[in-house]
Design an enzyme around this catalytic site. Structure first.
Site, PDB file in Angstrom:
ATOM      1  CE  LYS A  13      -2.137  -0.989   3.874  1.00 44.16           C
ATOM      2  NZ  LYS A  13      -1.564  -2.296   4.260  1.00 44.16           N
ATOM      3  NE  ARG A  88      -4.652  -0.885   9.810  1.00 48.22           N
ATOM      4  CZ  ARG A  88      -3.534  -0.393   9.280  1.00 48.22           C
ATOM      5  NH1 ARG A  88      -3.528   0.739   8.653  1.00 48.22           N
ATOM      6  NH2 ARG A  88      -2.412  -1.055   9.377  1.00 48.22           N
ATOM      7  NE  ARG A 127       7.075  -2.870   5.881  1.00 50.10           N
ATOM      8  CZ  ARG A 127       5.759  -2.700   5.825  1.00 50.10           C
ATOM      9  NH1 ARG A 127       5.134  -2.726   4.681  1.00 50.10           N
ATOM     10  NH2 ARG A 127       5.079  -2.523   6.929  1.00 50.10           N
ATOM     11  NE  ARG A 161       5.906   0.122   9.880  1.00 50.73           N
ATOM     12  CZ  ARG A 161       4.682  -0.019   9.372  1.00 50.73           C
ATOM     13  NH1 ARG A 161       4.430   0.414   8.151  1.00 50.73           N
ATOM     14  NH2 ARG A 161       3.727  -0.579  10.074  1.00 50.73           N
ATOM     15  NE  ARG A 172       1.967  -4.177  11.186  1.00 58.57           N
ATOM     16  CZ  ARG A 172       3.102  -4.053  10.491  1.00 58.57           C
ATOM     17  NH1 ARG A 172       4.243  -4.555  10.958  1.00 58.57           N
ATOM     18  NH2 ARG A 172       3.104  -3.418   9.350  1.00 58.57           N
TER      19      ARG A 172
HETATM   20  P1  AMP Z   1       0.569   0.906   8.927  1.00 54.67           P
HETATM   21  O1  AMP Z   1       1.718   1.819   8.687  1.00 54.67           O
HETATM   22  O2  AMP Z   1      -0.632   1.251   8.093  1.00 54.67           O
HETATM   23  O3  AMP Z   1       0.948  -0.550   8.802  1.00 54.67           O
HETATM   24  O4  AMP Z   1       0.114   1.141  10.454  1.00 54.67           O
HETATM   25  C1  AMP Z   1       1.001   0.881  11.527  1.00 54.67           C
HETATM   26  C2  AMP Z   1       0.217   0.775  12.824  1.00 54.67           C
HETATM   27  O5  AMP Z   1      -0.446   2.029  13.085  1.00 54.67           O
HETATM   28  C3  AMP Z   1      -0.902  -0.259  12.829  1.00 54.67           C
HETATM   29  O6  AMP Z   1      -0.430  -1.559  13.163  1.00 54.67           O
HETATM   30  C4  AMP Z   1      -1.836   0.309  13.899  1.00 54.67           C
HETATM   31  O7  AMP Z   1      -1.321   0.091  15.196  1.00 54.67           O
HETATM   32  C5  AMP Z   1      -1.741   1.806  13.633  1.00 54.67           C
HETATM   33  N1  AMP Z   1      -2.750   2.257  12.622  1.00 54.67           N
HETATM   34  C6  AMP Z   1      -2.489   2.774  11.383  1.00 54.67           C
HETATM   35  N2  AMP Z   1      -3.620   3.079  10.738  1.00 54.67           N
HETATM   36  C7  AMP Z   1      -4.634   2.735  11.571  1.00 54.67           C
HETATM   37  C8  AMP Z   1      -6.052   2.778  11.476  1.00 54.67           C
HETATM   38  N3  AMP Z   1      -6.676   3.236  10.359  1.00 54.67           N
HETATM   39  N4  AMP Z   1      -6.777   2.353  12.543  1.00 54.67           N
HETATM   40  C9  AMP Z   1      -6.176   1.924  13.666  1.00 54.67           C
HETATM   41  N5  AMP Z   1      -4.857   1.814  13.812  1.00 54.67           N
HETATM   42  C10 AMP Z   1      -4.067   2.218  12.779  1.00 54.67           C
END
Ligand code: AMP
Length: 214
Positions: A13, A88, A127, A161, A172
Site C-alpha cells: 500500500k 480499517r 523493508r 519500523r 497485524r
Molecule cells: P501501517 O503503517 O498502516 O501498517 O500502520 C502501523 C500501525 O499504526 C498499525 O499496526 C496500527 O497500530 C496503527 N494504525 C495505522 N492506521 C490505523 C487505522 N486506520 N486504525 C487503527 N490503527 C491504525
C-alpha cells in the site's frame, strides 16, 4: 479523485501510494505515517498510540479519524486523496463517509491489493525507508540504484519500523482479517471495489492501478 488502498501489512500500500502520488499528483494520507510522526514528536496522540502500535493492534477509531479529518482540512479541495491504511474498521468506514461528505468529496475506488499471506512476512522483514524523505525500499525487491543512497533525495540514512518483526506482523495480520476484511462487502455493494494482484512486480501493480485510475 479519492481512493482507498486496502490490503494486509506488506501488501504494498505504502509503496504504491508513493508511486500514485508521483503519477497522478494526488496526496497520500497514511494514518500509519501520521501516527509514527506523532510517536516521534511525543505528542499526546503519539504517547497513547506507541504501545498499541508496538503490539500490532489497532489504535482507536476516534484518533485516526481525527487525523484524517485534519489532513483533509489542511489540503486543497482540488487535490485527490489516497487513503493508505484507513479505514480499517466498520466504525472508520462510517467516520470516513461523514468526513468526505463534509469536505464535499466522493469516493471513487476502493482497491484491494490481493496477496499470498506466506509471502508477507518475507516482504515485511526486508523493508526499510529513507530516514530523510520516507521513500520505501526492500533488501531484495526494491533496492536503491546506488547502494546506501536514496534514489529520491540522496540521503544516506535509512530506518526500519519497530513493528516489522514476525510476532507483531502476525498480530497485524490477525487484526486485518478480523476487523478490516469485513468492511469490503459494504463497499462492494456500493460498486466501489476493484482487486489488483499484489503479488506481481512493483511496476506491474503500478501499471494496473494506473489503468484503473485513467
Ligand atoms: P501501517 O503503517 O498502516 O501498517 O500502520 C502501523 C500501525 O499504526 C498499525 O499496526 C496500527 O497500530 C496503527 N494504525 C495505522 N492506521 C490505523 C487505522 N486506520 N486504525 C487503527 N490503527 C491504525
Amino acid at each position: 479523485m479519492n481512493i482507498i488502498l486496502l490490503g494486509p501489512p506488506g501488501a504494498g500500500k505504502g509503496t504504491q501510494s508513493q508511486r500514485l502520488v508521483e503519477h497522478h499528483g494526488m496526496r497520500q494520507l497514511s494514518t500509519g505515517d501520521m501516527l509514527r510522526a506523532a510517536v516521534k514528536a511525543g505528542t499526546p496522540i503519539g504517547l497513547k498510540a506507541k504501545a498499541v502500535m508496538e503490539r500490532g493492534e489497532l489504535v482507536s477509531d476516534a484518533i485516526v479519524s481525527e487525523l484524517i479529518d485534519a489532513e483533509l482540512t489542511a489540503m486543497g479541495s482540488d487535490v485527490g486523496a489516497i487513503f493508505d491504511g484507513y479505514p480499517r474498521t466498520a466504525a472508520q468506514v462510517e467516520a470516513l463517509d461523514e468526513i468526505l461528505a463534509r469536505h464535499g468529496r466522493d469516493l471513487d475506488h476502493v482497491i484491494e491489493l490481493e496477496v499470498d499471506e506466506d509471502a508477507l512476512v518475507e516482504r515485511i522483514s526486508g523493508r526499510y525507508s529513507c530516514a530523510n524523505c520516507g521513500a520505501n525500499y526492500h533488501d531484495v525487491f526494491n533496492q536503491p540504484v546506488r547502494n546506501g543512497t536514496c534514489d529520491k533525495c540522496g540521503a544516506h540514512e535509512f530506518k526500519r519500523r519497530p513493528d516489522d518483526n514476525e510476532e507483531t506482523v502476525r498480530t497485524r495480520m490477525r487484526e486485518y482479517r478480523a476487523k478490516t476484511t469485513p468492511i469490503l462487502p459494504g463497499y462492494e455493494s456500493r460498486g466501489l471495489v476493484s482487486r489488483v494482484d499484489g503479488m506481481a512486480s512493483i511496476k506491474e501493480v503500478t501499471a494496473a492501478l494506473d489503468d484503473l485510475l485513467n
